[in-house]
Structures are given as C-alpha cells and as structure tokens.
Design an enzyme around this catalytic site. Structure first.
Site, PDB file in Angstrom:
ATOM      1  N   THR A  26       9.537 -71.445 -17.351  1.00  0.00           N
ATOM      2  CA  THR A  26      10.689 -72.192 -16.857  1.00  0.00           C
ATOM      3  C   THR A  26      10.282 -73.402 -16.035  1.00  0.00           C
ATOM      4  O   THR A  26      10.908 -74.461 -16.111  1.00  0.00           O
ATOM      5  CB  THR A  26      11.585 -71.265 -16.001  1.00  0.00           C
ATOM      6  OG1 THR A  26      11.976 -70.141 -16.775  1.00  0.00           O
ATOM      7  CG2 THR A  26      12.814 -71.995 -15.490  1.00  0.00           C
ATOM      8  N   PHE A  77      11.025 -62.985 -18.687  1.00  0.00           N
ATOM      9  CA  PHE A  77       9.785 -63.393 -18.030  1.00  0.00           C
ATOM     10  C   PHE A  77       9.711 -64.896 -17.755  1.00  0.00           C
ATOM     11  O   PHE A  77       8.650 -65.507 -17.856  1.00  0.00           O
ATOM     12  CB  PHE A  77       8.571 -62.956 -18.873  1.00  0.00           C
ATOM     13  CG  PHE A  77       8.759 -61.615 -19.505  1.00  0.00           C
ATOM     14  CD1 PHE A  77       8.706 -60.462 -18.745  1.00  0.00           C
ATOM     15  CD2 PHE A  77       9.053 -61.493 -20.853  1.00  0.00           C
ATOM     16  CE1 PHE A  77       8.928 -59.219 -19.317  1.00  0.00           C
ATOM     17  CE2 PHE A  77       9.282 -60.264 -21.441  1.00  0.00           C
ATOM     18  CZ  PHE A  77       9.212 -59.121 -20.667  1.00  0.00           C
ATOM     19  N   CYS A  78      10.854 -65.484 -17.418  1.00  0.00           N
ATOM     20  CA  CYS A  78      10.913 -66.927 -17.139  1.00  0.00           C
ATOM     21  C   CYS A  78      10.363 -67.738 -18.307  1.00  0.00           C
ATOM     22  O   CYS A  78       9.676 -68.745 -18.117  1.00  0.00           O
ATOM     23  CB  CYS A  78      10.152 -67.267 -15.850  1.00  0.00           C
ATOM     24  SG  CYS A  78      10.890 -66.582 -14.364  1.00  0.00           S
ATOM     25  N   ASN A  79      10.639 -67.293 -19.518  1.00  0.00           N
ATOM     26  CA  ASN A  79      10.195 -68.002 -20.714  1.00  0.00           C
ATOM     27  C   ASN A  79      11.254 -67.825 -21.793  1.00  0.00           C
ATOM     28  O   ASN A  79      11.061 -67.090 -22.763  1.00  0.00           O
ATOM     29  CB  ASN A  79       8.839 -67.472 -21.183  1.00  0.00           C
ATOM     30  CG  ASN A  79       8.202 -68.357 -22.244  1.00  0.00           C
ATOM     31  OD1 ASN A  79       8.891 -69.042 -22.995  1.00  0.00           O
ATOM     32  ND2 ASN A  79       6.885 -68.342 -22.312  1.00  0.00           N
TER      33      ASN A  79
END
Length: 920
Positions: free
Chosen positions: A194, A464-466
């Site tokens: 992110t 997972f911030c992706n």
C-alpha cells in the site's frame, strides 16, 4: 530466472505431487503413475498423512538440490531455548509481518545504554560526539551488510520503509506535462505494498501520470536493444517494484533494475530516463542483497523486519549518482548549514543524509542496530545461511500442504503462488493460501485464524496491505472491492467472506529462528482442522509443551466447579452477603405484577427448573430458564433468579475488568484462568466478594469514593472509557493469583459509553449506553440451540459412553445473560425483538463467536472441539446467540428480570414462522 521457470516434481515423504496434484509413488527407478482410485476411496488416511508429514529426512534426501537446515554444529533447538524461550509452546509464523529479536540482542543493547552516555548528536559535547561517531559507524555497517560502500550509496534514516517511500515521492524530480513535454511517469507493479501505491497521491498533485503495471506484463515484456532508447531525452520516470512480494513471497528478478535503467525493458513505452526504486523491506528480512551488483536508485527498508528490534526505524539507501537530483522544500533542525529567520535564505548541509534527516534522528534506535547485526551474524553466520534455512522450511511446508487431499481427492488448501517453490531465487519463505472444505468452497480466513489461536499458532490473515496481489490471486475485480466496501468490509477487519467469495487469505512466513517443529505443528493443525472428518476420527491429541499444543500453564490452578442460582459454586457455601437474590424486596417484576422473590435452595432442584418444568434443552414454555451476570469482564458468572436492571443492562454486569501492567484489558484469550475468579454481589451491603481457589476472599465496594477515585482512560473494543482503579489491595490479590502485575478497574458511574448502531434499520436510540461489554447490553441464547450442539459434540465422541459436554457446562461457555427455552434450535436468529412483560428489547444482531467458547469455564482448560463443531454445523459463520438492546427503558420505578418470565418474540418480516416447536 523468470516466471517461465522449469517446473520440477514436488517430492515429499515418499509421495510426489505433480502439477495435477495426484499422488505418485516414488520407486528406485523413478516415479510411477498413480493407480486408479475407486470413487470415495481415501487417497491418504489421516494417520498416514500425519506420518508422512514428519518424514523430513526423506524429503531432504529426495530433493534434487542440497537443502540446508540450521546453522552449523550448534543445535537450532538449543538456540531457540536460549534466545527465544518466550516461544515455548508457541508457533510464531508471521515473520513477514515482524520477526523476533533474540534475548542476547536486547541484553547487549541495554548493557550498552547502561555503560555509556549518549547525547543529542547535534552538539559538540563528549556525549554528543560519541553518539555522532556511533551513528556514522552504523551507516558504514548498513552499507557493508548490503555489499556496497559510502562511495556508491548514502543512508538516510527514516521512521520506516513507508516514510522512506514518502520521501522519494516528495523529492523525486518529477516533470509535469506541458507544451513541450509529455511529463514524467510513475509506474509501479500492482503486486506492491500500500505504501508504494500511495505514492501516486503525491504525483497526482503534480499532474504526473501514474501507471499500474501487472507482473505478467513485466515478465512478458521483450528486452529491447540499447538503440531503442533516445539518449538525448532526460525526462525522469520512476519504476517501483518489490524484490519480494509481501503477499505471496514471489521474488521478482533483480535483473529488472539494470534492464529498466538501461531502457531495455520499459514498463511503458515513453521517451526519457528511467530510475528504479526497489522495495526491499520484505526481501532483506531473510536474504542478502548485493547492491554492488543490483544498483537500484532507491532502496527503502525497515530494520525490525530483519532484527525484530528496534521498531519504528528504517532507512532509504540512495544511489549517490541520483542524490543531487532530489528536491526538498521543508527543512528541519540539523539540515541547515545556514538560514535566516527574517528572510527567505537557506543553505542546506552538504551530505544527502544531513539534508534529508529533519530534526534529531532516533539515535538510540540507530545504536541498537549494532547489536542486531552482531546477534544475527553470531547466531546464523549471515544472511545467506538464513536464506537457505528459511527456504528449506518453506519448501517442505509447501510440498506437504499441496499434498493434502480429502477422501474425494479434492485439495485441502488453495495456494496462491507464482512459483512451485523450486528455488530461493524465485520464492521467499512465505506461503499464502485459503483452506477449502470438501466441496471446494473457501473457509473464511477469520475462522482459520480463530482455530489456529486454539493451537497457539500465530499467523496472518487479510490482504496484507497488498490489494493488487490480493485481487490478482483471488480473482477480485475492482467492482467487487467497491461492493465489499459498501457491504461494510474495510481493510484489516474480520469480514472474510461476502456472498461466498473471499475478501482475503491466510499467510504463514518463516524467520531465521523458525524450526522444523514449527512447520510440523502447523501442518498437524491443518490436518486436525480439516482431514479429521474424512475418516470420522477425532482431532489428534498433542502433548503439553509440544509446539502447537495448548500450554500446560493454561490448566494450572484449575478447579472443577458448578454454579447454583446465587453462587458461582454450589460446592462452597456462599457467604450470607452474596445471597442477594434471596433478599430482593417484593416489587414490580418484568411482567409488571407484584411477586415474591425466587429462592435459591443449594444443590436441590432450582427454582428455574421447578418454574419451567423442563429438562435441559427440552421444549416447553417459552420462558427465561437462567439469568447470569458477569460483574468482572471475562471472569466467572454470577447466576441469579431475579435481578434489577440498569441503564446499561443487568445491574453491575461487566462493570469491572482486570488489566495488565500496561492498562490493557485481559480476556480469557490471553489468560484463561480469569474464569476461575468468582465474584459475588451483595446489593444490601453494597460489596462484591471475590473468591478463587487458594486465595482468601476479598471484598470490593460496589461504588467508588468520589473524593478518592482517580479517573483514568481505558479502552474496550476501540471505545474510550473512563475508569478508576479499585485499589492496591485487590491489585495485589490479583497479581498473586496470576503471578504477574494486574489491577482491577471499574467503569466510572458518570461516564456514558454510547452503543454503536448495527445495520441500517436498527432502532437503537441515541441514548443507549453500554458497560464494559463488547457489543450490546444483553446476550441471549436458546437452550434448544445448545442441545443441538451438544448432540453433535457427543455424537462425535468415539467412545460414545460418557457425556463429554454436559448441558450446563456448554451453556457456561457462551457467557450469555439470558437463557431461554421453548423454541426451535436457532429460531432466535429470526427474531427482530422480544418482549418480557412490559420490557421490550431490540435484537441487534448475531453474536460472532471467538475461541473463548473452547475454554471450560469450570477449569480454564481448552478443548478445540467446541469451536470446530460449531464452525462445521453453522457453515463456518460460528454465530451463536443474539445481542439485545433496550428499545426504551423507564427506570422511574425498579425493573427486574426473573427466571420463569414469559418471552414473546417478534419475528423479522421475512422470517418463516413455526407455530409448533419441533420434537427432539
């Protein structure tokens, strides 16, 4: 090696799993074809699976390449015991999120601080000089770790890799489009964190075009000759990509750095000069990075990913050839050679680090890095050894996980990967997956996480911030992401399935101190969670102290007990002060009529059983059969037959809570022995008596002393609450019982904690207030629902003789306030509200259960079967019971709830109504 690598068979414990996922028997001459399987025949029985999962030696022997494990002559088990004793009984598999620091690293660092005086480096004193020289030495140490030197790179300390990325976004020499230029391009791989994608907000403010690039496009992009680039065009463009995907562990080619910078492989076809930012935060946690070979222009990283400590410190490694191009607007302390306060005059310092490190850096954390490097090299011998060790564990686990099959041949998991874990050059020690049921439906990651916690396995779930990688691997379209948001799902929550489609996945990752036992404990957990149903056998039992087994300490000080109508233990005679339900005055009850109080009669038939006239779970009159309040959050229940109501629910329900030395609320998730703390309330004497085995009873006043109470701030379920400390005496009592510092705090009587609305059509008024509960004022469960679960649990008992889960014990696990009978199992989920006499309650939603229902409330011991069976029977949603809120409550005269009171439900508009209760 690119994505189109050679696919090699995955060999494991005498079983080979090819690309089709079919088992093949390994022979001395090679791999034979699988024999035809009869429909429904088990490919691998549970016990055979468990045995194969342990065949690590055979797995290594069958590998086509040498597989390293451990770090030389020293035992990895000894290293774990010496340096990571806090992991005893715990399986930690989130090293991609944050790895762990060894004990010697912290000891060495604290000794350093105790023996030396480190001052602010922006000064000329002796202590300041020591700090400055130590920090500069650490810059050299960092560059040496990445195989480069100060001649080629500079180290800018930041608050982490995110801050380093933000610095690049703000300082890069972007060129906005104009009459004579098409402008710069900001390109980033969609499989990016992110914090990389967030750079586009900075470029948008400068009217610079952002271009997301799919991994497939980079892999398939043809390499062009040097003639394809226009050497006269110096328009700057930036391409960002991760060395390792934090989602799947895919390792992208480091050769892209040279190819993109040389113009031979361009993310987009535009004239200009390309610069490359290599996001190394995930990669360098378990692998060496040679910047002398792979000379990226910018390399952001976070040190806690490598050492575990310190957190909040990162760096941006800047190629010195690029440094002069960086632009800076703001300037802070320590960055100026000279400036004037009265006019626009500012001269920056010469070095790039001094120009961009605004203010005083976190110099003690920088000094801590020295001890991190020392410990890492002493314990492992270097990053290459870590790379090989962690890959061996990942390849072993991946191979075993891929081999697991249901009796039908259907896979147990779906793994999200761009490689087959053939080499550490293409795959890091990260495995991303979702668990499947026998029909191939995905089981939500939240349920897997809850089950893992029962085995003390720590893993990671979500996206997972992706988001880019999550969409790509799970097949989530842009429209679906927006639809999920409208449905209430946000990043980081536990909404794992929407209309049967996953919103995220499960991730495990290994670190340098991970062991074979960690991997095997995880694999046993997956087998126990899923495959035990394939042959009708119960969950495999693990022994205390074994990795993944419940800790032996969790059963410590356990004492069996049952509760009577006014006491938490019928075995013990409750003090006269606690028999409050015997002495309630005759007053208006829930039905509005005057009635004498119901009396408790020790271990004889209880008033509720006499009044209702039904057996456990039997279907009779639709009435309240039991009433419980929980004065201290997460502690034992206090059962009554009649109890007054307050504005927040049952009077004094969850008014107190136990907190640790940091003021954080303790629950049975962290401290199961909380259920052994038994509170008794005496309304007449205005005290609460607290008991526990081996401890003298202690009294706590029900209300605070307004003059002496010191108000402090606490949090419950993200809500701020005003509380006060109940005193040193009870704090010492609790600390002795738990063996660690604890305090008892109570919600301040003049503090109003507002209830959150649940759903669009809920009628909870704006004045509804809560005590220290998680969600709502009341929790109701239906005895028929408990009975159905009990029958399922006892039917799964292979012995079939003894009743493993008595009805009363099961009821206590769900920690409800109101227990009712006289309706079908789970009929309560169709209710919109209920009336009990003149009292009206709104159903605010179902109760989503966590792993606390696995804790026996009489002993504090865990049993995973309860959550497992409920998860299976409720189609993985694990809902049990409903929350209630007052629709309106007039307390101008006392109001009570009583056992035996009739319950009148109001059905939801679309709910199917059953006039007659179902038979057993």
């Amino acid at each position: 090696m690119d994505k189109r690598e050679l696919r090699v068979p995955r060999v494991f414990g005498g079983i080979s799993v090819g690309s089709t996922g079919k088992f093949k028997k390994i022979t001395k001459t090679g791999i034979s074809s699988p024999r035809p399987q009869a429909k429904g025949r088990k490919e691998v029985k549970l016990r055979e699976s468990a045995r194969l999962l342990l065949a690590f030696a055979r797995f290594r022997e069958s590998s086509k390449q040498p597989l390293a494990y451990g770090y030389g002559p020293g035992s990895l088990r000894e290293l774990r015991q010496r340096e990571f004793s806090r992991l005893a009984g715990t399986v930690y598999l989130d090293h991609a999120g944050a790895t762990l620091f060894p004990q010697s690293q912290l000891t060495s660092f604290t000794n350093d601080l105790m023996e030396n005086v480190y001052g602010n480096p922006h000064s000329q004193s002796i202590s300041s000089g020591l700090t400055h020289e130590t920090v500069e030495h650490m810059r050299y140490r960092i560059l040496a770790h990445f195989h480069t030197s100060p001649e080629d790179y500079s180290v800018i300390f930041t608050a982490g890799s995110t801050a380093a990325l933000k610095l690049v976004a703000e300082a890069f020499p972007w060129v906005s489009p104009g009459p004579e230029s098409s402008g710069s391009r900001f390109c980033y791989l969609t499989d990016s964190h992110t914090s990389v994608v967030g750079m586009r907000k900075v470029t948008m403010a400068m009217n610079v075009t952002s271009v997301p690039v799919r991994p497939e496009d980079m892999w398939s992009a043809e390499t062009q000759g040097a003639a394809a680039r226009d050497p006269d065009c110096q328009l700057p463009h930036l391409f960002c990509y991760p060395a390792q995907s934090n989602f799947s562990g895919t390792r992208y080619p480091l050769s892209w750095i040279r190819e993109v910078k040389a113009g031979r492989k361009c993310p987009v076809s535009v004239p200009g000069k390309w610069f490359v930012l290599l996001d190394a935060a995930s990669y360098v946690s378990t692998s060496p990075l040679e910047l002398s070979v792979h000379q990226a222009d910018f390399v952001p990283l976070s040190f806690y990913k490598i050492f575990g400590f310190p957190t909040g410190l990162g760096a941006l490694l800047v190629n010195n050839r690029v440094a002069p191009l960086l632009r800076k607007t703001y300037f802070g302390g320590g960055t100026a050679a000279a400036y004037l306060a009265g006019e626009d005059f500012y001269i920056p310092r010469r070095s790039v680090a001094e120009r961009f490190e605004d203010g005083t850096i976190s110099f003690l954390d920088v000094i801590a890095l020295k001890h991190g490097f020392d410990a890492l090299e002493r314990l492992t011998g270097g990053m290459e050894n870590i790379k090989q060790h962690t890959f061996t564990l990942a390849q072993y686990t991946y191979t075993a996980l891929s081999a697991l099959r249901y009796p039908s041949g259907a896979p147990v998991v779906r793994i999200y990967s761009d490689s087959e874990f053939s080499s550490p050059e293409v795959q890091g020690p990260v495995i991303n997956f979702n668990v499947l049921d026998p029909s191939g439906n995905i089981i939500g990651y939240s349920q897997v996480d809850k089950m893992a916690s029962l085995y003390n396995i720590h893993l990671r779930t979500g996206c997972f911030c992706n988001t880019g990688a999550c969409q790509r691997h799970l097949g989530i379209s842009d429209e679906m992401v927006k639809k999920h948001l409208q449905a209430g799902h946000v990043c980081g929550d536990n909404v794992d399935l929407i209309e049967g489609q996953p919103t995220g996945s499960v991730r495990i990752s290994f670190g340098y101190m991970s062991t074979l036992e960690d991997a095997q404990a995880f694999l046993r957990f997956i087998i126990a969670m899923q495959l035990h149903r394939s042959d009708g056998q119960p969950l495999p039992q693990t022994t205390a102290g074994e990795a993944g087994a419940p800790s032996e300490s969790e059963a410590q000080d356990a004492v069996p007990a049952t509760t009577d109508r006014c006491s938490s233990s019928p075995q013990e005679e409750a003090p006269t002060a606690s028999r409050v339900c015997n002495d309630l005055p005759s007053t208006v009850d829930a039905g509005g009529s005057h009635s004498p109080p119901l009396m408790a009669t020790g271990t004889q038939q209880t008033p509720s059983e006499k009044a209702v006239g039904v057996l456990d779970g039997g279907l009779g009159p639709h009435v309240i059969t039991n009433l419980y309040l929980y004065p201290i959050k997460s502690c034992a229940a206090f059962e009554v037959t009649k109890w007054p109501l307050g504005k927040q629910g049952l009077l004094y329900d969850r008014s107190w809570m136990v907190v640790n030395h940091n003021g954080v609320c303790l629950s049975q998730k962290q401290e199961p022995r909380l259920c052994l703390i038994k509170p008794f309330i005496d309304l007449q004497q205005k005290i609460m008596v607290i008991k526990a085995k081996g401890m003298e009873p202690i009294e706590v006043p029900l209300e605070e002393d307004g003059e002496q109470a010191q108000i402090c701030q606490s949090k419950v379920c993200a809500d701020r609450v005003n509380t006060y400390n109940c005193g040193e005496k009870i704090s010492s009592w609790l600390s002795r019982f738990f063996g660690r510092p604890c305090q008892l705090i109570k919600q301040s009587s003049d503090f109003q904690r507002s209830a959150k609305r649940r759903g669009k059509d809920q009628a909870v008024g704006p004045t509804a207030t809560l005590s220290l509960v998680n969600e709502a004022q009341y929790l109701l469960i239906n005895r028929s629902s408990v009975l159905e679960l009990q029958q399922q649990l006892n039917a799964s008992d292979e012995h079939g003789k003894e009743e493993l889960f008595p009805m009363k014990d099961l009821i206590s696990r769900f920690r409800a306030n109101i227990i009712t009978s006289g309706t079908r199992a789970f009929e309560e989920e169709k209710w919109d509200g209920i009336s009990i006499g003149s009292l009206h309650f709104q159903v605010s939603g179902p109760c989503h259960r966590c792993q606390m229902i696995c804790i026996d409330q009489q002993t504090g011991q865990r049993n995973q079967n309860v959550f497992q069976k409920l998860s299976e029977s409720r189609e993985r949603k694990v809902n049990f019971g409903v929350y209630l809120m007052h629709m309106s409550l007039d307390l101008s005269s006392p109001r009570f709830l009583s056992v035996g009171s009739q319950v009148l439900p109001v059905l939801k508009e679309n709910a199917e109504h059953h006039d007659l209760p179902a038979s057993d």
